[in-house]
Design an enzyme around this catalytic site. Sequence first.
Site, mmCIF file in Angstrom:
data_model
loop_
_atom_site.group_PDB
_atom_site.id
_atom_site.type_symbol
_atom_site.label_atom_id
_atom_site.label_comp_id
_atom_site.label_asym_id
_atom_site.label_seq_id
_atom_site.Cartn_x
_atom_site.Cartn_y
_atom_site.Cartn_z
ATOM 1 N N TYR A 154 53.551 46.534 5.868
ATOM 2 C CA TYR A 154 52.763 46.865 7.055
ATOM 3 C C TYR A 154 52.280 45.590 7.742
ATOM 4 O O TYR A 154 52.448 45.416 8.948
ATOM 5 C CB TYR A 154 51.576 47.745 6.674
ATOM 6 C CG TYR A 154 50.587 47.941 7.795
ATOM 7 C CD1 TYR A 154 50.914 48.704 8.912
ATOM 8 C CD2 TYR A 154 49.325 47.343 7.759
ATOM 9 C CE1 TYR A 154 50.026 48.874 9.959
ATOM 10 C CE2 TYR A 154 48.429 47.513 8.794
ATOM 11 C CZ TYR A 154 48.780 48.282 9.897
ATOM 12 O OH TYR A 154 47.894 48.433 10.935
ATOM 13 N N SER A 195 46.430 43.794 13.486
ATOM 14 C CA SER A 195 45.653 44.237 12.325
ATOM 15 C C SER A 195 45.109 43.043 11.559
ATOM 16 O O SER A 195 45.731 41.972 11.520
ATOM 17 C CB SER A 195 46.547 45.076 11.406
ATOM 18 O OG SER A 195 45.953 45.259 10.142
#
Length: 321
Positions: free
Chosen positions: A153, A128
């Site tokens: 995250y 990501s």
Amino acid sequence: MQKKIFITGIAGFIGFHLATLLNKKGDYVIGCDNFNDYYSPDLKLARANKLKALEIEVINHDIQNIKNLETLCKEKGITHIVHLAAQAGVRYSIDHPQPYADTNLDGFLQVLELCRTLDGVRLVFASSSSVYGGNTKVPFAETDPTDTPISLYAATKKSGELLAKSYHHLYHIPMVGLRFFTVYGPWGRPDMAYYSFAEKILNDTPIPVFNNGKMERDFTYIDDIVEGTAAALDHCDDFEIYNLGNNKPEKLMTLIALLETSLGKKAKIDYLPMQPGDVTTTYAGITKAQKGLGFTPQTPLAVGILHFTEWFLKNFRQCIH
């Protein structure tokens, strides 16, 4: 030679589009999804039904138990695994850390263990843009430091890259990691800003706009993302990390204006301060992906949002959101 590809998270947003593309290219595709309720499973089931109509097998299975599929993968002669299953969402991770540890850490470890038992398998996995944390140098390059994540995250996605690197070093599994930048499009995730904004505009509900709208994102259309991911399958020989982004950050207020135009309705906006875990700008440097994967995004935000809203208006009232 036909590739035989196993996709984790196949009923997810990117997994669904990737499976559809690879099937069209003539590859054999199979995959698993646990259909969790982070967002409505109805949407995932609708995607899965589309895949089943293409005779793509979708297995209801959790990646934390993926080793149970070892025999199946050997029988099918799986040559590649694309690992897309993850607990997504920066903001959700602030108050719900456990699902991120379960899926993004332990789940990925189990996928790596599966790869270790499958002779000759190649792995493409999703990372990501969030791994760049609060970096201010733009565009973000794969060589930039990624050791200051500002959300759980992001920390789990960076940890996944490190786990993958160690398995490559120890067991010589060919791998490619892909740092996705704000993927959007039809059949997308309802928790993403563009999707939730569209819902709120149609429902006359105020849109929460953080940092008073002073945000930029490198919005990347789903078709460009899956083309880049498919290319990674053809260039998975050692260990590489690539950015996949549009290479053009857009202001959040531009996104809202495009949604208003496409939906034919003005948004009500609730300006709010910066949200914990968020960053003001993401900007993908894609020179490495251009050279290594032939990756060249084709879809401007205005075109991509038009495609999304056309799909959204057809499906909004059909209870798949």
